[in-house]
Motif scaffolding. Structure first.
Motif, PDB file in Angstrom:
ATOM      1  N   LYS A 165       0.807  -1.225   0.000  1.00  0.00           N
ATOM      2  CA  LYS A 165       0.000   0.000   0.000  1.00  0.00           C
ATOM      3  C   LYS A 165       0.835   1.267   0.000  1.00  0.00           C
ATOM      4  O   LYS A 165       0.516   2.213  -0.718  1.00  0.00           O
ATOM      5  CB  LYS A 165      -0.957   0.020   1.200  1.00  0.00           C
ATOM      6  N   ASP A 166       1.892   1.301   0.791  1.00  0.00           N
ATOM      7  CA  ASP A 166       2.663   2.535   0.899  1.00  0.00           C
ATOM      8  C   ASP A 166       3.497   2.829  -0.341  1.00  0.00           C
ATOM      9  O   ASP A 166       4.064   3.903  -0.470  1.00  0.00           O
ATOM     10  CB  ASP A 166       3.537   2.530   2.155  1.00  0.00           C
ATOM     11  N   ARG A 167       3.542   1.886  -1.283  1.00  0.00           N
ATOM     12  CA  ARG A 167       4.285   2.123  -2.524  1.00  0.00           C
ATOM     13  C   ARG A 167       3.369   2.474  -3.684  1.00  0.00           C
ATOM     14  O   ARG A 167       3.838   2.705  -4.797  1.00  0.00           O
ATOM     15  CB  ARG A 167       5.150   0.912  -2.831  1.00  0.00           C
ATOM     16  N   ILE A 168       2.083   2.526  -3.431  1.00  0.00           N
ATOM     17  CA  ILE A 168       1.134   2.954  -4.460  1.00  0.00           C
ATOM     18  C   ILE A 168       1.051   4.481  -4.369  1.00  0.00           C
ATOM     19  O   ILE A 168       0.449   5.013  -3.441  1.00  0.00           O
ATOM     20  CB  ILE A 168      -0.253   2.311  -4.251  1.00  0.00           C
ATOM     21  N   VAL A 169       1.685   5.149  -5.313  1.00  0.00           N
ATOM     22  CA  VAL A 169       1.761   6.605  -5.235  1.00  0.00           C
ATOM     23  C   VAL A 169       1.106   7.303  -6.424  1.00  0.00           C
ATOM     24  O   VAL A 169       0.787   8.480  -6.333  1.00  0.00           O
ATOM     25  CB  VAL A 169       3.224   7.093  -5.093  1.00  0.00           C
ATOM     26  N   ASP A 170       0.911   6.612  -7.504  1.00  0.00           N
ATOM     27  CA  ASP A 170       0.344   7.220  -8.705  1.00  0.00           C
ATOM     28  C   ASP A 170      -0.984   6.539  -9.040  1.00  0.00           C
ATOM     29  O   ASP A 170      -1.012   5.330  -9.292  1.00  0.00           O
ATOM     30  CB  ASP A 170       1.331   7.083  -9.864  1.00  0.00           C
ATOM     31  N   VAL A 171      -2.049   7.306  -9.050  1.00  0.00           N
ATOM     32  CA  VAL A 171      -3.388   6.759  -9.283  1.00  0.00           C
ATOM     33  C   VAL A 171      -3.486   6.123 -10.669  1.00  0.00           C
ATOM     34  O   VAL A 171      -4.067   5.045 -10.828  1.00  0.00           O
ATOM     35  CB  VAL A 171      -4.466   7.853  -9.103  1.00  0.00           C
ATOM     36  N   ASP A 172      -2.903   6.765 -11.679  1.00  0.00           N
ATOM     37  CA  ASP A 172      -2.978   6.214 -13.032  1.00  0.00           C
ATOM     38  C   ASP A 172      -2.234   4.883 -13.128  1.00  0.00           C
ATOM     39  O   ASP A 172      -2.717   3.940 -13.759  1.00  0.00           O
ATOM     40  CB  ASP A 172      -2.409   7.212 -14.045  1.00  0.00           C
ATOM     41  N   ASP A 173      -1.070   4.788 -12.498  1.00  0.00           N
ATOM     42  CA  ASP A 173      -0.325   3.519 -12.494  1.00  0.00           C
ATOM     43  C   ASP A 173      -1.120   2.435 -11.772  1.00  0.00           C
ATOM     44  O   ASP A 173      -1.178   1.294 -12.221  1.00  0.00           O
ATOM     45  CB  ASP A 173       1.040   3.678 -11.824  1.00  0.00           C
ATOM     46  N   ALA A 210      -4.389   2.286 -11.354  1.00  0.00           N
ATOM     47  CA  ALA A 210      -5.543   1.917 -12.198  1.00  0.00           C
ATOM     48  C   ALA A 210      -5.105   0.998 -13.334  1.00  0.00           C
ATOM     49  O   ALA A 210      -5.790   0.015 -13.651  1.00  0.00           O
ATOM     50  CB  ALA A 210      -6.230   3.167 -12.741  1.00  0.00           C
ATOM     51  N   ALA A 211      -3.941   1.286 -13.942  1.00  0.00           N
ATOM     52  CA  ALA A 211      -3.423   0.434 -15.018  1.00  0.00           C
ATOM     53  C   ALA A 211      -3.100  -0.961 -14.491  1.00  0.00           C
ATOM     54  O   ALA A 211      -3.358  -1.966 -15.157  1.00  0.00           O
ATOM     55  CB  ALA A 211      -2.192   1.073 -15.650  1.00  0.00           C
ATOM     56  N   THR A 212      -2.562  -1.028 -13.287  1.00  0.00           N
ATOM     57  CA  THR A 212      -2.255  -2.320 -12.667  1.00  0.00           C
ATOM     58  C   THR A 212      -3.530  -3.117 -12.428  1.00  0.00           C
ATOM     59  O   THR A 212      -3.590  -4.316 -12.708  1.00  0.00           O
ATOM     60  CB  THR A 212      -1.487  -2.117 -11.348  1.00  0.00           C
ATOM     61  N   LEU A 213      -4.562  -2.452 -11.920  1.00  0.00           N
ATOM     62  CA  LEU A 213      -5.840  -3.135 -11.693  1.00  0.00           C
ATOM     63  C   LEU A 213      -6.418  -3.652 -13.003  1.00  0.00           C
ATOM     64  O   LEU A 213      -6.918  -4.787 -13.064  1.00  0.00           O
ATOM     65  CB  LEU A 213      -6.826  -2.198 -11.001  1.00  0.00           C
ATOM     66  N   ARG A 214      -6.344  -2.832 -14.050  1.00  0.00           N
ATOM     67  CA  ARG A 214      -6.851  -3.279 -15.365  1.00  0.00           C
ATOM     68  C   ARG A 214      -6.055  -4.487 -15.866  1.00  0.00           C
ATOM     69  O   ARG A 214      -6.628  -5.419 -16.421  1.00  0.00           O
ATOM     70  CB  ARG A 214      -6.790  -2.134 -16.376  1.00  0.00           C
ATOM     71  N   ARG A 215      -4.739  -4.461 -15.670  1.00  0.00           N
ATOM     72  CA  ARG A 215      -3.900  -5.576 -16.124  1.00  0.00           C
ATOM     73  C   ARG A 215      -4.288  -6.871 -15.411  1.00  0.00           C
ATOM     74  O   ARG A 215      -4.409  -7.925 -16.036  1.00  0.00           O
ATOM     75  CB  ARG A 215      -2.418  -5.246 -15.902  1.00  0.00           C
ATOM     76  N   GLY A 233      -3.573 -10.544 -16.159  1.00  0.00           N
ATOM     77  CA  GLY A 233      -2.146 -10.352 -15.910  1.00  0.00           C
ATOM     78  C   GLY A 233      -1.774 -10.528 -14.451  1.00  0.00           C
ATOM     79  O   GLY A 233      -2.617 -10.845 -13.602  1.00  0.00           O
ATOM     80  N   THR A 234      -0.513 -10.310 -14.183  1.00  0.00           N
ATOM     81  CA  THR A 234       0.023 -10.459 -12.838  1.00  0.00           C
ATOM     82  C   THR A 234       0.721  -9.171 -12.443  1.00  0.00           C
ATOM     83  O   THR A 234       1.361  -8.533 -13.270  1.00  0.00           O
ATOM     84  CB  THR A 234       1.048 -11.613 -12.806  1.00  0.00           C
ATOM     85  N   ALA A 235       0.592  -8.791 -11.175  1.00  0.00           N
ATOM     86  CA  ALA A 235       1.267  -7.592 -10.663  1.00  0.00           C
ATOM     87  C   ALA A 235       1.820  -7.904  -9.279  1.00  0.00           C
ATOM     88  O   ALA A 235       1.075  -8.258  -8.376  1.00  0.00           O
ATOM     89  CB  ALA A 235       0.295  -6.423 -10.596  1.00  0.00           C
ATOM     90  N   VAL A 236       3.134  -7.772  -9.144  1.00  0.00           N
ATOM     91  CA  VAL A 236       3.777  -8.034  -7.866  1.00  0.00           C
ATOM     92  C   VAL A 236       4.713  -6.862  -7.584  1.00  0.00           C
ATOM     93  O   VAL A 236       5.549  -6.511  -8.419  1.00  0.00           O
ATOM     94  CB  VAL A 236       4.584  -9.356  -7.884  1.00  0.00           C
TER      95      VAL A 236
END
Length: 189
Positions: A81-89, A91-96, A101-104
């Protein structure tokens, strides 16, 4: 969008609907321990294709490793959580993840790397670097830009990774995800 108060409610809500994506925190009421992670694991046990992103304040390596192997490693994410700093990034991760896709988070990757060194020991330093970027969710084109190498060079490294890890082409598995899982369990970084 539906919000739920605890892990049990999350499990019930998913049983009653077909969400495009589940986003949960590792810690949920009532104990604020690992209820969200346990709910995510239970959901993936019954619906392995359900896209889930787990958010956490800390890295729970055993739970993260177990979660990332569910559903063949597809449509899954574990972010700090503390490394999520950009809303657009974000949102793109959630879409992926919703698209399969995978996001780690790279810090999760680094922590899981310390666990074992066997499967990826045969990889060259550049191949490990490419595999690390794959573990972060980057495409070949993004890896090409990040490392400032040609796309054919990226493809060559990816093929070498698959060969050295014993991951032949197979319609039933996603070799990039399997390679990342080997990398996460390797302890090499």
């Amino acid at each position: 969008m539906t919000a739920v108060p605890d892990g049990a409610a999350l499990t019930a809500a998913v049983r009653e609907s077909v969400p495009d994506l589940v986003v949960t925190d590792v810690r949920m009421p009532p104990a604020f321990a690992d209820e969200g992670l346990r709910a995510a694991l239970a959901l993936r046990a019954t619906r392995p294709d359900l896209p889930i992103v787990v958010l956490s304040q800390y890295i729970e390596p055993d739970g993260a490793a177990e979660l990332l192997t569910t559903g063949g490693g597809k449509a899954i994410g574990y972010l700090l959580k503390d490394r999520i700093v950009d809303v657009d990034d974000f949102a793109a991760t959630l879409r992926r993840v919703a698209a399969g896709g995978t996001a780690v988070d790279p810090q999760v990757v680094a922590r899981l790397l310390r666990r074992r060194a066997e499967p990826v020991a045969a990889l060259s330093p550049r191949e490990r670097e490419v595999l690390g970027l794959i573990a972060e969710g980057l495409s070949n084109a993004a890896i090409m830009r990040a490392l400032e190498i040609s796309e054919p060079a990226v493809g060559k490294h990816v093929r070498a990774i698959f060969t050295k890890l014993g991951l032949p082409p197979d319609d039933d598995t996603h070799r990039r995800v399997l390679a990342v899982l080997a990398y996460l369990g390797s302890g090499i970084g």
